[in-house]
Design a protein around this motif. Structure first.
Motif, PDB file in Angstrom:
ATOM      1  N   CYS A   3       2.161-106.698 -39.642  1.00  0.00           N
ATOM      2  CA  CYS A   3       3.063-105.574 -39.496  1.00  0.00           C
ATOM      3  C   CYS A   3       3.119-104.620 -40.731  1.00  0.00           C
ATOM      4  O   CYS A   3       2.940-103.522 -40.625  1.00  0.00           O
ATOM      5  N   HIS A  29      -1.917-104.420 -31.785  1.00  0.00           N
ATOM      6  CA  HIS A  29      -0.858-105.092 -32.477  1.00  0.00           C
ATOM      7  C   HIS A  29       0.734-104.472 -32.055  1.00  0.00           C
ATOM      8  O   HIS A  29       1.650-105.199 -31.466  1.00  0.00           O
ATOM      9  N   CYS A  33       4.037-106.215 -30.439  1.00  0.00           N
ATOM     10  CA  CYS A  33       5.266-106.259 -31.664  1.00  0.00           C
ATOM     11  C   CYS A  33       6.281-105.140 -31.272  1.00  0.00           C
ATOM     12  O   CYS A  33       6.017-103.971 -31.323  1.00  0.00           O
ATOM     13  N   CYS A  36       7.104-102.885 -34.642  1.00  0.00           N
ATOM     14  CA  CYS A  36       6.235-101.795 -34.970  1.00  0.00           C
ATOM     15  C   CYS A  36       6.272-100.411 -33.980  1.00  0.00           C
ATOM     16  O   CYS A  36       6.321 -99.643 -34.267  1.00  0.00           O
TER      17      CYS A  36
HETATM   18 ZN   LIG Z   1       4.373-105.444 -36.065  1.00  0.00          ZN
END
Ligand SMILES: [Zn+2]
Length: 81
Positions: A3, A29, A33, A36
Protein backbone atom coordinates in the motif's frame (compact mmCIF):
# COMPACT_ATOMS: atom_id res chain seq x y z
CA UNK A 1 4.43 -3.52 -4.10
CA UNK A 2 2.48 -2.73 -0.95
CA UNK A 3 0.00 0.00 0.00
CA UNK A 4 2.70 2.51 0.91
CA UNK A 5 4.41 2.01 -2.45
CA UNK A 6 1.14 2.70 -4.21
CA UNK A 7 0.58 5.85 -2.14
CA UNK A 8 4.05 7.13 -2.95
CA UNK A 9 3.29 6.98 -6.65
CA UNK A 10 -0.40 7.84 -6.61
CA UNK A 11 -0.09 11.40 -7.94
CA UNK A 12 2.27 10.29 -10.72
CA UNK A 13 -0.10 7.43 -11.48
CA UNK A 14 -3.06 9.79 -11.85
CA UNK A 15 -0.97 12.33 -13.74
CA UNK A 16 0.21 9.64 -16.16
CA UNK A 17 3.88 10.47 -15.57
CA UNK A 18 4.81 6.98 -14.48
CA UNK A 19 6.55 4.20 -16.35
CA UNK A 20 4.60 1.25 -17.71
CA UNK A 21 6.13 -1.33 -15.41
CA UNK A 22 5.27 0.66 -12.29
CA UNK A 23 1.78 1.36 -13.60
CA UNK A 24 1.20 -2.36 -14.16
CA UNK A 25 2.36 -3.14 -10.62
CA UNK A 26 0.06 -0.50 -9.16
CA UNK A 27 -2.89 -1.73 -11.20
CA UNK A 28 -2.40 -5.31 -10.05
CA UNK A 29 -2.28 -4.07 -6.44
CA UNK A 30 -5.45 -2.00 -6.94
CA UNK A 31 -7.29 -5.09 -8.15
CA UNK A 32 -7.08 -6.74 -4.76
CA UNK A 33 -6.80 -3.76 -2.42
CA UNK A 34 -9.98 -1.91 -1.50
CA UNK A 35 -8.15 0.71 0.52
CA UNK A 36 -5.94 1.81 -2.33
CA UNK A 37 -8.83 1.72 -4.81
CA UNK A 38 -10.86 3.99 -2.53
CA UNK A 39 -7.91 6.31 -2.06
CA UNK A 40 -7.29 6.46 -5.78
CA UNK A 41 -10.93 7.36 -6.41
CA UNK A 42 -11.05 10.08 -3.79
CA UNK A 43 -7.69 11.51 -4.82
CA UNK A 44 -8.86 11.65 -8.43
CA UNK A 45 -12.01 13.48 -7.37
CA UNK A 46 -9.98 16.05 -5.46
CA UNK A 47 -7.65 16.56 -8.40
CA UNK A 48 -10.51 17.00 -10.85
CA UNK A 49 -12.06 19.58 -8.55
CA UNK A 50 -8.86 21.54 -8.15
CA UNK A 51 -7.39 21.28 -11.64
CA UNK A 52 -8.23 24.01 -14.15
CA UNK A 53 -8.30 23.50 -17.90
CA UNK A 54 -4.61 23.71 -18.52
CA UNK A 55 -2.58 23.20 -15.39
CA UNK A 56 -2.28 20.39 -12.92
CA UNK A 57 -1.54 21.62 -9.44
CA UNK A 58 -2.09 20.32 -5.97
CA UNK A 59 -3.32 22.71 -3.29
CA UNK A 60 -0.71 23.68 -0.72
CA UNK A 61 -0.50 21.05 1.97
CA UNK A 62 -2.49 18.52 -0.02
CA UNK A 63 0.12 15.81 -0.09
CA UNK A 64 0.86 16.20 3.61
CA UNK A 65 -2.84 15.86 4.45
CA UNK A 66 -3.22 12.93 2.09
CA UNK A 67 -0.19 11.21 3.57
CA UNK A 68 -1.57 11.70 7.11
CA UNK A 69 -4.93 10.32 6.03
CA UNK A 70 -3.27 7.31 4.48
CA UNK A 71 -1.32 6.61 7.65
CA UNK A 72 -4.62 6.66 9.56
CA UNK A 73 -6.23 4.23 7.13
CA UNK A 74 -3.19 1.99 7.29
CA UNK A 75 -3.34 1.91 11.10
CA UNK A 76 -7.05 1.02 11.04
CA UNK A 77 -6.71 -1.77 8.53
CA UNK A 78 -3.91 -3.97 9.76
CA UNK A 79 -6.07 -7.03 9.11
CA UNK A 80 -6.23 -6.29 5.37
CA UNK A 81 -3.62 -7.32 2.82
ZN1 LIG B 1 -3.24 -1.24 -0.96
Amino acid sequence: MNCKHVWNYISEYIDGSIDDELRAQIESHLEHCEICSAILDSTRNILYLTADNRTFALPVGFSERLRARLEEEMAKSTDSP
